[in-house]
Design an enzyme around this catalytic site. Structure first.
Site, mmCIF file in Angstrom:
data_model
loop_
_atom_site.group_PDB
_atom_site.id
_atom_site.type_symbol
_atom_site.label_atom_id
_atom_site.label_comp_id
_atom_site.label_asym_id
_atom_site.label_seq_id
_atom_site.Cartn_x
_atom_site.Cartn_y
_atom_site.Cartn_z
ATOM 1 N N GLY A 213 63.585 66.731 12.201
ATOM 2 C CA GLY A 213 62.315 67.108 11.568
ATOM 3 C C GLY A 213 61.358 65.944 11.673
ATOM 4 C CE LYS B 175 62.195 61.181 12.583
ATOM 5 N NZ LYS B 175 62.919 62.267 11.980
ATOM 6 C CE LYS C 261 55.683 57.757 23.451
ATOM 7 N NZ LYS C 261 55.650 59.173 23.806
ATOM 8 N N GLY D 110 49.074 59.294 21.299
ATOM 9 C CA GLY D 110 48.913 59.813 19.938
ATOM 10 C C GLY D 110 50.297 59.857 19.335
ATOM 11 C CG HIS D 111 52.646 56.955 19.428
ATOM 12 N ND1 HIS D 111 53.099 55.724 19.804
ATOM 13 C CD2 HIS D 111 52.476 57.660 20.587
ATOM 14 C CE1 HIS D 111 53.190 55.667 21.123
ATOM 15 N NE2 HIS D 111 52.798 56.827 21.619
ATOM 16 C CD GLN E 86 50.471 56.612 27.850
ATOM 17 O OE1 GLN E 86 50.670 55.480 28.218
ATOM 18 N NE2 GLN E 86 49.672 56.867 26.831
HETATM 19 P P1 GDP Z 1 54.835 60.588 20.392
HETATM 20 O O1 GDP Z 1 53.574 60.545 21.164
HETATM 21 O O2 GDP Z 1 56.032 60.390 21.263
HETATM 22 O O3 GDP Z 1 54.847 59.662 19.216
HETATM 23 O O4 GDP Z 1 54.965 62.084 19.832
HETATM 24 P P2 GDP Z 1 53.794 62.934 19.127
HETATM 25 O O5 GDP Z 1 53.544 62.386 17.788
HETATM 26 O O6 GDP Z 1 52.629 63.084 20.034
HETATM 27 O O7 GDP Z 1 54.476 64.366 19.077
HETATM 28 C C1 GDP Z 1 55.677 64.589 18.412
HETATM 29 C C2 GDP Z 1 55.433 65.667 17.345
HETATM 30 O O8 GDP Z 1 56.689 66.156 16.868
HETATM 31 C C3 GDP Z 1 54.737 65.137 16.115
HETATM 32 O O9 GDP Z 1 53.983 66.181 15.547
HETATM 33 C C4 GDP Z 1 55.884 64.749 15.178
HETATM 34 O O10 GDP Z 1 55.514 64.799 13.806
HETATM 35 C C5 GDP Z 1 56.868 65.835 15.490
HETATM 36 N N1 GDP Z 1 58.290 65.466 15.381
HETATM 37 C C6 GDP Z 1 58.901 64.297 15.662
HETATM 38 N N2 GDP Z 1 60.235 64.412 15.550
HETATM 39 C C7 GDP Z 1 60.474 65.691 15.197
HETATM 40 C C8 GDP Z 1 61.664 66.450 14.968
HETATM 41 O O11 GDP Z 1 62.789 65.955 15.090
HETATM 42 N N3 GDP Z 1 61.515 67.769 14.631
HETATM 43 C C9 GDP Z 1 60.293 68.353 14.524
HETATM 44 N N4 GDP Z 1 60.242 69.635 14.209
HETATM 45 N N5 GDP Z 1 59.145 67.678 14.721
HETATM 46 C C10 GDP Z 1 59.247 66.371 15.075
HETATM 47 P P1 IMO Z 2 51.942 59.601 23.996
HETATM 48 O O1 IMO Z 2 52.088 58.099 23.866
HETATM 49 C C1 IMO Z 2 51.292 63.019 26.605
HETATM 50 C C2 IMO Z 2 48.636 62.452 30.042
HETATM 51 C C3 IMO Z 2 47.308 63.171 30.013
HETATM 52 C C4 IMO Z 2 47.070 63.376 31.502
HETATM 53 C C5 IMO Z 2 47.648 62.098 32.119
HETATM 54 C C6 IMO Z 2 46.606 61.020 32.399
HETATM 55 O O2 IMO Z 2 51.340 60.246 22.818
HETATM 56 O O3 IMO Z 2 53.226 60.200 24.430
HETATM 57 P P2 IMO Z 2 45.095 59.386 30.947
HETATM 58 O O4 IMO Z 2 44.277 59.620 29.720
HETATM 59 O O5 IMO Z 2 46.148 58.362 30.780
HETATM 60 O O6 IMO Z 2 44.242 59.140 32.143
HETATM 61 O O7 IMO Z 2 45.819 60.803 31.233
HETATM 62 O O8 IMO Z 2 48.592 61.600 31.171
HETATM 63 N N1 IMO Z 2 48.894 61.592 28.856
HETATM 64 C C7 IMO Z 2 49.752 61.908 27.888
HETATM 65 N N2 IMO Z 2 50.497 63.017 27.694
HETATM 66 N N3 IMO Z 2 51.395 61.975 25.738
HETATM 67 C C8 IMO Z 2 50.671 60.860 25.934
HETATM 68 O O9 IMO Z 2 50.835 59.761 25.174
HETATM 69 C C9 IMO Z 2 49.775 60.792 27.028
HETATM 70 N N4 IMO Z 2 48.914 59.859 27.483
HETATM 71 C C10 IMO Z 2 48.391 60.360 28.612
HETATM 72 O O10 IMO Z 2 47.401 64.390 29.330
HETATM 73 O O11 IMO Z 2 47.837 64.450 31.969
HETATM 74 MG MG MG Z 3 51.880 61.741 21.518
#
Ligand code: GDP
Ligand code: IMO
Ligand code: MG
Length: 431
Positions: free
Chosen positions: A422, A20, A18, A42-43, A232
């Site tokens: 990517g 990205k 999300k 964690g975005h 989430q």
């Molecule tokens: P979010 O919580 O939905 O914002 O996603 P996260 O940041 O927690 O996890 C997504 C991970 O995949 C991060 O390390 C991004 O840098 C990486 N990422 C996002 N889009 C792509 C993609 O198209 N390809 C690859 N290889 N990595 C990606």
């Molecule tokens: P983003 O926005 C993935 C998961 C936790 C746990 C459950 C409840 O980066 O996609 P909480 O801390 O809300 O009580 O945890 O939800 N969880 C996530 N898993 N991405 C997240 O956020 C999450 N936020 C919470 O691992 O299973």
């Molecule tokens: Mg995340």
């Protein structure tokens, strides 16, 4: 005619990419707004080769001349907020100018975090795998009409209100034989955390504190374009996710109305984002989870380790039954697919297209997903076995890949909008 709020949200169990995609879309919008969740998110953004992880602050923050809003549906720990702002300031991002915070957003107290740990410990084997940021207990107090809000920091009797709620929490904790002395928060004692928390709460007053519902509706009336950034994913939604293994907020598009203060008529496009495979972090059902070397390959190739907690993510094939359910609940208009590049060297890739439940084939997502009798059925696809080149556009992508994407999009009945190949901002194809 007023504008509408477009929404981008995760269709799986979070971490779909999300951050990205919001960063990629931000130039098309005037405002980026978070509407639920907190620092459990964690975005990750990768800009000019550098990686940034945002937890509470919307992913539009690196763009000049854009406003970012933390909406009333979000829960905020002032100390975590301050730490994140301080990091951004070190990078010369003018956070105070670009960020507004809703007065009605609820505050996460140190004792909410304490209760999060107490409840998880007490659940034993049944624990959810919470990020332990205090999310559950804070939303519990919001619904229980006990909570404190950002706007309360401005009132003269804030300390009284704080102490009253903390006392209530410590009473609960003592029933579980838990005391603040037993408890470290981010490697510091409860007392130290609390004093830093108060400093941070004071600093929060320096931000533009807004009445989100008025502010957002006025922006729409002025013709401003707003993108709501989900945290989430739909399967972690408190109502429609894999309960009780969920978070405590409405992560779905309906959450935008209550989380920013807009009417349902003001929701515009809904961008639903999915990985080309599937992951989950923490406990709970995951029908297509892989426990073999393919699951390991997805984890290693995709760097599938939590952005907030560093935990290894569980990995499996994409689940179209689950995704179709998410598309329905969210009213997804456009689909965004991320991370297909992780499977570039897979000779065969699979999609789950139905479940066998009690020996009968179903394509609906049932109440009990964890049933021992639920078995996913897969369709196999020939792998594309080459690097996906984002620079030449969708038509030039390998036929095998286009087949895979076409099947997915037809199954979901959506409009294919973006493909990400990517982590970098530029590695994105508009379809
Ligand atoms: P979010 O919580 O939905 O914002 O996603 P996260 O940041 O927690 O996890 C997504 C991970 O995949 C991060 O390390 C991004 O840098 C990486 N990422 C996002 N889009 C792509 C993609 O198209 N390809 C690859 N290889 N990595 C990606
Ligand atoms: P983003 O926005 C993935 C998961 C936790 C746990 C459950 C409840 O980066 O996609 P909480 O801390 O809300 O009580 O945890 O939800 N969880 C996530 N898993 N991405 C997240 O956020 C999450 N936020 C919470 O691992 O299973
Ligand atoms: Mg995340």
């Amino acid at each position: 005619m007023t504008n509408k709020v477009d929404v981008l949200l995760g269709l799986q169990w979070g971490d779909e990419g999300k951050g990205k995609i919001v960063d990629f879309l931000a130039p098309k919008y005037d405002v980026i707004a978070r509407f639920q969740g907190g620092a459990n998110a964690g975005h990750t953004l990768k800009i000019d080769g550098k990686t940034y992880v945002l937890h509470l602050i919307p992913s539009g923050i690196f763009h000049e001349n854009k406003l970012n809003i933390i909406g009333n549906g979000v829960v905020i720990d002032p100390l975590i907020f301050k730490r994140e702002c301080d990091k951004l300031k070190e990078m010369n991002v003018n956070v105070e100018e670009r960020l507004l915070v809703a007065k009605k957003a609820h505050l996460i107290l140190p004792s909410h975090r304490l209760l999060d740990a107490v409840y998880e410990k007490n659940k034993g084997e049944q624990k959810i795998g919470s990020t332990l940021k205090g999310i559950g207990p804070t939303y519990t107090d919001k619904i229980g009409r006990l909570g404190l809000r950002v706007g309360d920091i401005l009132s003269d009797d804030f300390m009284d209100k704080y102490n009253k709620l903390k006392f209530h929490h410590l009473n609960i904790a003592s029933n579980y034989k838990f005391h603040t002395d037993d408890f470290m928060l981010d490697n510091i004692s409860f007392t130290d955390y609390e004093s830093q928390w108060f400093e941070a709460a004071k600093e929060l007053k320096n931000f533009h504190l807004i009445e989100c519902e008025h502010f957002v509706n006025e922006l729409l009336n002025e013709g401003k374009k707003i993108l709501a950034e989900g945290a989430q994913g739909a399967m972690l939604d408190v109502d429609f996710g894999t309960y009780p293994f969920v978070t405590s907020s409405n992560t779905i598009s309906a959450g935008v109305c209550t989380g920013l203060g807009i009417s349902p008529q003001k929701v515009g496009r809904v961008f639903g984002i999915t990985k080309a495979y599937c992951t989950r972090v923490g406990a709970g059902p995951f029908p297509t989870e892989l426990f073999d070397e393919v699951g390991d390959a997805l984890r290693v190739n995709g760097h599938e380790f939590g952005s907030t907690t560093g935990r290894p993510r569980r990995c499996g094939w994409i689940d179209l039954v689950q995704l179709k359910y998410s598309v329905m609940i969210n009213g997804v208009t456009d689909i965004v697919i991320t991370k297909p590049d992780v499977m570039n060297d897979f000779s065969t890739v699979f999609m789950c297209t139905s479940y066998d439940i009690n020996n009968t084939e179903h394509t609906y997502f049932p109440f009990d997903v964890d049933s021992k009798f639920l078995k996913p059925n897969y369709k196999d696809f020939k792998g594309w076995m080459t690097k996906l080149d984002y620079s030449k556009g969708f038509d030039k992508l390998p036929e095998e890949f286009k087949n895979y994407v076409k099947f997915l999009n037809d199954y979901l009945g959506t409009n294919l909008y973006l493909i990400s190949t990517g982590p970098g901002r530029e590695e994105t194809i508009v379809c």
